[in-house]
Design a protein around this motif. Structure first.
Motif, PDB file in Angstrom:
ATOM      1  N   HIS A 109       0.878  -1.140  -0.043  1.00 35.98           N
ATOM      2  CA  HIS A 109       0.193   0.111   0.115  1.00 35.98           C
ATOM      3  C   HIS A 109       0.840   1.145  -0.093  1.00 35.98           C
ATOM      4  N   GLY A 110       2.204   1.061   0.283  1.00 38.02           N
ATOM      5  CA  GLY A 110       3.054   2.170   0.092  1.00 38.02           C
ATOM      6  C   GLY A 110       3.140   3.097   1.304  1.00 38.02           C
ATOM      7  N   VAL A 111       2.705   2.633   2.288  1.00 38.08           N
ATOM      8  CA  VAL A 111       2.490   3.244   3.698  1.00 38.08           C
ATOM      9  C   VAL A 111       3.569   2.866   4.707  1.00 38.08           C
ATOM     10  N   PRO A 112       3.943   3.789   5.777  1.00 35.19           N
ATOM     11  CA  PRO A 112       4.973   3.179   6.606  1.00 35.19           C
ATOM     12  C   PRO A 112       4.211   2.272   7.640  1.00 35.19           C
ATOM     13  N   ASP A 113       5.329   1.452   8.169  1.00 35.14           N
ATOM     14  CA  ASP A 113       5.029   0.687   9.188  1.00 35.14           C
ATOM     15  C   ASP A 113       4.273   1.466  10.596  1.00 35.14           C
ATOM     16  N   PRO A 114       3.426   0.940  11.088  1.00 38.59           N
ATOM     17  CA  PRO A 114       2.686   1.515  12.238  1.00 38.59           C
ATOM     18  C   PRO A 114       3.791   1.545  13.491  1.00 38.59           C
ATOM     19  N   GLU A 115       3.750   2.499  14.215  1.00 37.84           N
ATOM     20  CA  GLU A 115       4.683   2.341  15.479  1.00 37.84           C
ATOM     21  C   GLU A 115       4.588   1.214  16.296  1.00 37.84           C
ATOM     22  N   ASP A 116       3.233   0.811  16.603  1.00 38.65           N
ATOM     23  CA  ASP A 116       2.877  -0.431  17.384  1.00 38.65           C
ATOM     24  C   ASP A 116       2.329  -1.480  16.438  1.00 38.65           C
ATOM     25  N   SER A 117       3.131  -2.532  16.172  1.00 34.71           N
ATOM     26  CA  SER A 117       2.821  -3.624  15.366  1.00 34.71           C
ATOM     27  C   SER A 117       2.121  -4.704  16.220  1.00 34.71           C
ATOM     28  N   ASP A 118       2.255  -4.519  17.503  1.00 39.99           N
ATOM     29  CA  ASP A 118       1.701  -5.364  18.598  1.00 39.99           C
ATOM     30  C   ASP A 118      -0.025  -4.796  19.013  1.00 39.99           C
ATOM     31  N   ALA A 119      -0.770  -4.786  17.910  1.00 42.80           N
ATOM     32  CA  ALA A 119      -1.916  -4.349  18.392  1.00 42.80           C
ATOM     33  C   ALA A 119      -3.115  -4.893  17.439  1.00 42.80           C
ATOM     34  N   LEU A 120      -4.317  -4.178  17.551  1.00 41.26           N
ATOM     35  CA  LEU A 120      -5.416  -4.868  16.953  1.00 41.26           C
ATOM     36  C   LEU A 120      -5.659  -3.758  15.733  1.00 41.26           C
ATOM     37  N   PHE A 121      -6.309  -4.206  14.604  1.00 39.82           N
ATOM     38  CA  PHE A 121      -6.709  -3.420  13.665  1.00 39.82           C
ATOM     39  C   PHE A 121      -8.125  -3.210  13.483  1.00 39.82           C
ATOM     40  N   PRO A 122      -9.018  -2.128  13.884  1.00 43.36           N
ATOM     41  CA  PRO A 122     -10.221  -2.294  13.949  1.00 43.36           C
ATOM     42  C   PRO A 122     -10.912  -2.438  12.413  1.00 43.36           C
ATOM     43  N   ILE A 123     -12.053  -3.018  12.527  1.00 45.04           N
ATOM     44  CA  ILE A 123     -12.658  -3.426  11.176  1.00 45.04           C
ATOM     45  C   ILE A 123     -13.319  -2.299  10.525  1.00 45.04           C
ATOM     46  N   GLY A 124     -13.486  -1.245  11.011  1.00 42.38           N
ATOM     47  CA  GLY A 124     -14.075  -0.080  10.577  1.00 42.38           C
ATOM     48  C   GLY A 124     -15.755  -0.063  10.804  1.00 42.38           C
ATOM     49  N   ASP A 125     -16.384   0.879  10.460  1.00 44.25           N
ATOM     50  CA  ASP A 125     -17.704   1.359  10.706  1.00 44.25           C
ATOM     51  C   ASP A 125     -18.750   0.576  10.161  1.00 44.25           C
ATOM     52  N   ASP A 126     -18.460   0.217   8.760  1.00 46.33           N
ATOM     53  CA  ASP A 126     -19.600  -0.486   8.124  1.00 46.33           C
ATOM     54  C   ASP A 126     -19.134  -1.661   7.317  1.00 46.33           C
ATOM     55  N   PRO A 127     -18.677  -2.675   8.127  1.00 47.74           N
ATOM     56  CA  PRO A 127     -17.889  -4.007   7.369  1.00 47.74           C
ATOM     57  C   PRO A 127     -19.022  -4.687   6.278  1.00 47.74           C
ATOM     58  N   HIS A 128     -20.469  -4.307   6.636  1.00 44.86           N
ATOM     59  CA  HIS A 128     -21.574  -4.908   5.747  1.00 44.86           C
ATOM     60  C   HIS A 128     -21.202  -4.464   4.272  1.00 44.86           C
ATOM     61  N   SER A 129     -21.027  -3.260   4.201  1.00 52.46           N
ATOM     62  CA  SER A 129     -20.718  -2.499   2.675  1.00 52.46           C
ATOM     63  C   SER A 129     -19.335  -2.798   2.267  1.00 52.46           C
ATOM     64  N   LEU A 130     -18.415  -2.925   3.116  1.00 52.32           N
ATOM     65  CA  LEU A 130     -17.071  -3.077   2.650  1.00 52.32           C
ATOM     66  C   LEU A 130     -16.928  -4.669   2.125  1.00 52.32           C
ATOM     67  N   LEU A 131     -17.418  -5.476   2.992  1.00 50.69           N
ATOM     68  CA  LEU A 131     -16.908  -6.826   2.760  1.00 50.69           C
ATOM     69  C   LEU A 131     -18.071  -7.551   2.100  1.00 50.69           C
ATOM     70  N   TYR A 132     -19.298  -7.308   1.978  1.00 50.86           N
ATOM     71  CA  TYR A 132     -20.458  -8.126   1.732  1.00 50.86           C
ATOM     72  C   TYR A 132     -21.351  -7.197   1.074  1.00 50.86           C
ATOM     73  N   ALA A 133     -21.182  -6.448   0.120  1.00 49.12           N
ATOM     74  CA  ALA A 133     -22.205  -5.186  -0.310  1.00 49.12           C
ATOM     75  C   ALA A 133     -23.474  -6.043  -0.922  1.00 49.12           C
ATOM     76  N   ASP A 134     -22.981  -7.289  -1.710  1.00 51.02           N
ATOM     77  CA  ASP A 134     -24.046  -8.036  -2.669  1.00 51.02           C
ATOM     78  C   ASP A 134     -24.480  -9.085  -1.683  1.00 51.02           C
ATOM     79  N   VAL A 135     -24.113  -9.473  -0.643  1.00 57.97           N
ATOM     80  CA  VAL A 135     -24.614 -10.533  -0.003  1.00 57.97           C
ATOM     81  C   VAL A 135     -26.006 -10.090   0.629  1.00 57.97           C
ATOM     82  N   PRO A 136     -26.896 -11.434   0.582  1.00 51.69           N
ATOM     83  CA  PRO A 136     -28.415 -11.007   1.157  1.00 51.69           C
ATOM     84  C   PRO A 136     -28.384 -10.665   2.536  1.00 51.69           C
TER      85      PRO A 136
END
Length: 222
Positions: A109-136
């Motif tokens: 993605h061309g972005v720098p490594d985060p300062e804390d790699s020993d962390a969790l990454f949030p999924i975001g506010d709208d995973p339905h639209s991001l991941l399953y937009a056409d799923v019933p």
């Protein structure tokens, strides 16, 4: 001999995300196994090395030809894990990352490594639209409810082997993807031998499991 499939999920997911697809693959005569990546789960652990070890163990446990399907982040541990395994007939990257040696998700993605790699990454506010937009909706809602925590570490870790360099590989571009931009998919698909395009969002194995299983069956017979 029938080809077996090893299915590798993406970030925030569990092996059960492929349950509907596995039913359809079974109907077509294909055994399958869905790998549990340790960096995603209710108690996620480790980094790329641990995820790759889980993928490699699943492949090595199968006698006979194997096709490995990697979805999204799953392309990174698959690229590392499958290198040098003689029973892997084909790699299929589904809207997936295809790193070269020395690359990670962050470098792609061309972005720098985060300062804390020993962390969790949030999924975001709208995973339905991001991941399953056409799923019933009922199925998409259940899929969202099944999402789990995801460690950042495997996104930072760089691969040290690239299985696609020696194993025939196919990239499936999901043309309506809101998670992995089509332009980025097209760039990564240059590493593979052939490219297919399907008019779905990020998770066709939930949107059209029977139709997607037929695509995998066709690709595995080549």
């Amino acid at each position: 001999m029938t080809t077996a499939f090893v299915l590798v999920h993406g970030a925030w997911h569990r092996p059960s995300t492929f349950d509907l697809l596995r039913v359809e693959l079974d109907a077509l005569g294909h055994a399958s196994v869905s790998v549990n990546l340790p960096t995603a789960g209710p108690d996620p652990q480790g980094g790329l090395a641990e995820d790759a070890a889980a993928v490699r163990a699943a492949i090595e446990a199968i006698e006979g030809p194997v096709v490995v399907l990697a979805h999204s982040y799953g392309g990174i541990p698959v690229t590392q894990a499958a290198a040098g395994l003689s029973n892997v007939q084909q790699l299929i990257y589904l809207a997936a990352y295809v790193p070269d040696i020395g690359e990670s998700m962050f470098t792609i993605h061309g972005v720098p490594d985060p300062e804390d790699s020993d962390a969790l990454f949030p999924i975001g506010d709208d995973p339905h639209s991001l991941l399953y937009a056409d799923v019933p909706s009922p199925l998409a809602e259940q899929a969202v409810a099944d999402l789990v925590e995801q460690r950042v570490q495997p996104w930072v870790d760089r691969v040290t082997a690239a299985a696609w360099r020696t194993i025939p590989s196919t990239y499936i571009i999901t043309e309506r993807d809101a998670t992995l931009p089509v332009a980025l998919q097209e760039r990564m698909s240059a590493h593979t031998k052939q490219v297919r395009r399907i008019a779905t969002s990020h998770s066709p194995f939930l949107f059209q499991p029977a139709e997607f299983a037929a695509v995998l069956d066709e690709l595995s017979s080549r």
